[in-house]
Design a protein around this motif. Structure first.
Motif, PDB file in Angstrom:
ATOM      1  N   VAL A  67       0.867  -1.181   0.000  1.00 52.14           N
ATOM      2  CA  VAL A  67       0.000   0.000   0.000  1.00 52.14           C
ATOM      3  C   VAL A  67       0.901   1.228   0.000  1.00 52.14           C
ATOM      4  O   VAL A  67       2.056   1.166   0.431  1.00 52.14           O
ATOM      5  N   PRO A  68       0.418   2.364  -0.478  1.00 49.72           N
ATOM      6  CA  PRO A  68       1.273   3.554  -0.532  1.00 49.72           C
ATOM      7  C   PRO A  68       1.556   4.136   0.846  1.00 49.72           C
ATOM      8  O   PRO A  68       0.798   3.926   1.797  1.00 49.72           O
ATOM      9  N   LEU A  69       2.648   4.863   0.917  1.00 45.45           N
ATOM     10  CA  LEU A  69       2.988   5.645   2.100  1.00 45.45           C
ATOM     11  C   LEU A  69       2.776   7.115   1.755  1.00 45.45           C
ATOM     12  O   LEU A  69       3.435   7.650   0.859  1.00 45.45           O
ATOM     13  N   ILE A  70       1.855   7.757   2.455  1.00 42.04           N
ATOM     14  CA  ILE A  70       1.577   9.178   2.245  1.00 42.04           C
ATOM     15  C   ILE A  70       2.446   9.985   3.206  1.00 42.04           C
ATOM     16  O   ILE A  70       2.455   9.729   4.415  1.00 42.04           O
ATOM     17  N   VAL A  71       3.184  10.956   2.686  1.00 41.22           N
ATOM     18  CA  VAL A  71       4.014  11.829   3.517  1.00 41.22           C
ATOM     19  C   VAL A  71       3.707  13.278   3.158  1.00 41.22           C
ATOM     20  O   VAL A  71       3.157  13.573   2.089  1.00 41.22           O
ATOM     21  N   THR A  72       4.097  14.181   4.044  1.00 32.21           N
ATOM     22  CA  THR A  72       3.810  15.598   3.824  1.00 32.21           C
ATOM     23  C   THR A  72       5.071  16.455   3.774  1.00 32.21           C
ATOM     24  O   THR A  72       4.973  17.671   3.623  1.00 32.21           O
ATOM     25  N   GLU A  73       6.232  15.824   3.914  1.00 32.57           N
ATOM     26  CA  GLU A  73       7.493  16.562   3.894  1.00 32.57           C
ATOM     27  C   GLU A  73       8.400  16.005   2.805  1.00 32.57           C
ATOM     28  O   GLU A  73       8.555  14.789   2.672  1.00 32.57           O
ATOM     29  N   ILE A  85       9.379   0.955  -2.453  1.00 37.08           N
ATOM     30  CA  ILE A  85       8.291   1.661  -1.777  1.00 37.08           C
ATOM     31  C   ILE A  85       7.542   2.573  -2.750  1.00 37.08           C
ATOM     32  O   ILE A  85       8.111   3.124  -3.695  1.00 37.08           O
ATOM     33  N   HIS A  86       6.243   2.716  -2.511  1.00 40.36           N
ATOM     34  CA  HIS A  86       5.398   3.642  -3.273  1.00 40.36           C
ATOM     35  C   HIS A  86       5.070   4.815  -2.345  1.00 40.36           C
ATOM     36  O   HIS A  86       4.290   4.668  -1.405  1.00 40.36           O
ATOM     37  N   VAL A  87       5.692   5.955  -2.609  1.00 38.14           N
ATOM     38  CA  VAL A  87       5.518   7.129  -1.755  1.00 38.14           C
ATOM     39  C   VAL A  87       4.673   8.169  -2.470  1.00 38.14           C
ATOM     40  O   VAL A  87       4.874   8.441  -3.656  1.00 38.14           O
ATOM     41  N   ILE A  88       3.746   8.746  -1.734  1.00 37.03           N
ATOM     42  CA  ILE A  88       2.933   9.844  -2.251  1.00 37.03           C
ATOM     43  C   ILE A  88       3.206  11.079  -1.395  1.00 37.03           C
ATOM     44  O   ILE A  88       2.978  11.063  -0.183  1.00 37.03           O
ATOM     45  N   LEU A  89       3.715  12.136  -2.017  1.00 36.24           N
ATOM     46  CA  LEU A  89       3.942  13.397  -1.315  1.00 36.24           C
ATOM     47  C   LEU A  89       2.698  14.261  -1.469  1.00 36.24           C
ATOM     48  O   LEU A  89       2.278  14.580  -2.582  1.00 36.24           O
ATOM     49  N   SER A  90       2.113  14.638  -0.342  1.00 40.99           N
ATOM     50  CA  SER A  90       0.899  15.456  -0.352  1.00 40.99           C
ATOM     51  C   SER A  90       1.138  16.700   0.492  1.00 40.99           C
ATOM     52  O   SER A  90       1.760  16.618   1.555  1.00 40.99           O
ATOM     53  N   ASP A  91       0.662  17.841   0.031  1.00 38.41           N
ATOM     54  CA  ASP A  91       0.879  19.059   0.814  1.00 38.41           C
ATOM     55  C   ASP A  91      -0.158  19.156   1.932  1.00 38.41           C
ATOM     56  O   ASP A  91      -1.215  18.525   1.902  1.00 38.41           O
ATOM     57  N   TYR A  92       0.169  19.972   2.928  1.00 41.79           N
ATOM     58  CA  TYR A  92      -0.675  20.070   4.116  1.00 41.79           C
ATOM     59  C   TYR A  92      -2.082  20.575   3.802  1.00 41.79           C
ATOM     60  O   TYR A  92      -3.044  20.215   4.484  1.00 41.79           O
TER      61      TYR A  92
END
Length: 370
Positions: A33-39, A53-60
């Protein structure tokens, strides 16, 4: 018979909590499953240190609403109350409630003498390492409300073993090439200045570096919160000593087990990394910053596995180490016992994955029956 599909799930690392990364990244890969991060720095570190790894960068500004729209189950190290602070408004707007599965970010003795684990009183689903954590939950009255839990054991070590070739190359490039070869390695892993004021860093670090024998390399694994909390003081110490060839400060290296595997001697205070180091049953030393009674204080349970050193003796650490090393075998049995208390019996990673999958599939079943 009606078949239920898996709910759409993701792991979430919100904010600057880099110390959560090793736990959530491995879980993300294991469950696919993806890992959602904000930084951005967390995203970069995840891509560097965790193969596949599947990383998703999302803004605050958008992470809460986007996550609520897209997913049903979130694996997080945040207690439910903190999670709700972030997601409540978006859940109300979407008329949808996210289910959370709490993931531990280490096994620590912190919280024995303070309100720490009580924050988990609203959890319904949790991952735990083994018996010791379950007993701690019961002691803190945060176990009975759980609807389901899975004992995941030492899954991060098993993942490291599976990806050992990758990590050996990473450690060589990121760490070993920066140290003097042929020397034993001491890992100093101080915790941060939490509400129990457990960190030994500012009192011990200078002595550790100034008096380091030439026969050792010293790795200093800084807790990310320590840098955020005391940035000026911490950076001042790093700048003073970072040029030494047998001293290396680690700020951007999150995988723990590759680091522990190259460590000959562990030196810590209250960091959960100490429990991880039990995997290798090697010499352990504990800086007893608050001069607590290691014989009677349940909050110093891990101290049974090594030598406790009081602040007045920090300047003599290396003499203490050299004198006590020949007797380290006296700790083998207690380390083995506490390791077995901490981590449940070894399970194949696929079995851990299947048990977790069954748990969050049950969430889908429950939701569909409401």
């Amino acid at each position: 018979m009606m078949k239920y599909s898996l709910p759409k799930a993701a792991c979430l690392l919100y904010g600057h909590k880099v110390h959560h990364l090793d736990h959530l990244a491995v879980l993300s890969i294991l469950l696919r499953v993806p890992l959602i991060v904000t930084e951005e720095n967390v995203e970069a570190l995840a891509r560097l240190c965790y193969p596949g790894i599947h990383v998703i960068l999302s803004d605050y500004a958008h992470v809460a609403l986007d996550t609520v729209k897209t997913y049903e189950v979130i694996f997080t190290c945040l207690p439910r109350d903190l999670f709700d602070d972030i997601f409540f408004l978006s859940e109300q707007l979407q008329q949808k409630t996210l289910h959370t599965i709490w993931c531990p970010h280490g096994n620590s003795d912190k919280g024995k003498n303070s309100f720490f684990m009580e924050a988990l009183q609203k959890e319904k689903f949790a991952l735990v390492y083994g018996k010791k954590m379950i007993d701690f939950f019961k002691e803190k009255n945060v176990f009975s409300q759980l609807e389901s839990y899975v004992e995941i054991g030492n899954y991060r070590y098993d993942f490291y073993q599976k990806e050992k070739n990758f990590y050996q190359g990473l450690v060589q490039k990121q760490i070993k090439d920066k140290l003097v070869s042929g020397r034993k390695t001491i890992l100093y892993a101080p915790t941060w200045k939490d509400r129990e004021n457990s960190s030994s860093f500012f009192d011990a670090c200078s002595d550790l570096i100034e008096k380091l024998p030439s026969s050792y390399n010293l790795l200093i694994k800084l807790h990310p919160n320590l840098v955020l909390q005391e940035k000026e003081r911490t950076c001042s110490i790093i700048e003073k000593y970072e040029g030494r060839q047998n001293v290396l400060f680690l700020q951007d290296f999150s995988p723990i087990y590759p680091l522990l595997d190259m460590t000959d001697i562990y030196l810590g205070d209250m960091s959960s990394i100490g429990y991880d180091f039990l995997t290798f049953s090697r010499p352990m030393y504990f800086l007893n910053q608050n001069e607590r009674n290691a014989q009677t204080d349940a909050g110093l349970y891990l101290y049974q596995c090594g030598v406790s050193i009081l602040p007045k003796n920090y300047q003599n650490i290396y003499e203490i180490i050299e004198k006590s090393l020949p007797r380290d075998g006296n700790f083998y049995r207690i380390r083995k016992r506490i390791y077995e208390e901490t981590f449940c019996s070894a399970k194949p990673l696929d079995s851990v994955k299947d048990e977790i999958t069954l748990m969050y599939q049950s969430i889908s079943v429950q939701s569909s029956l409401m």
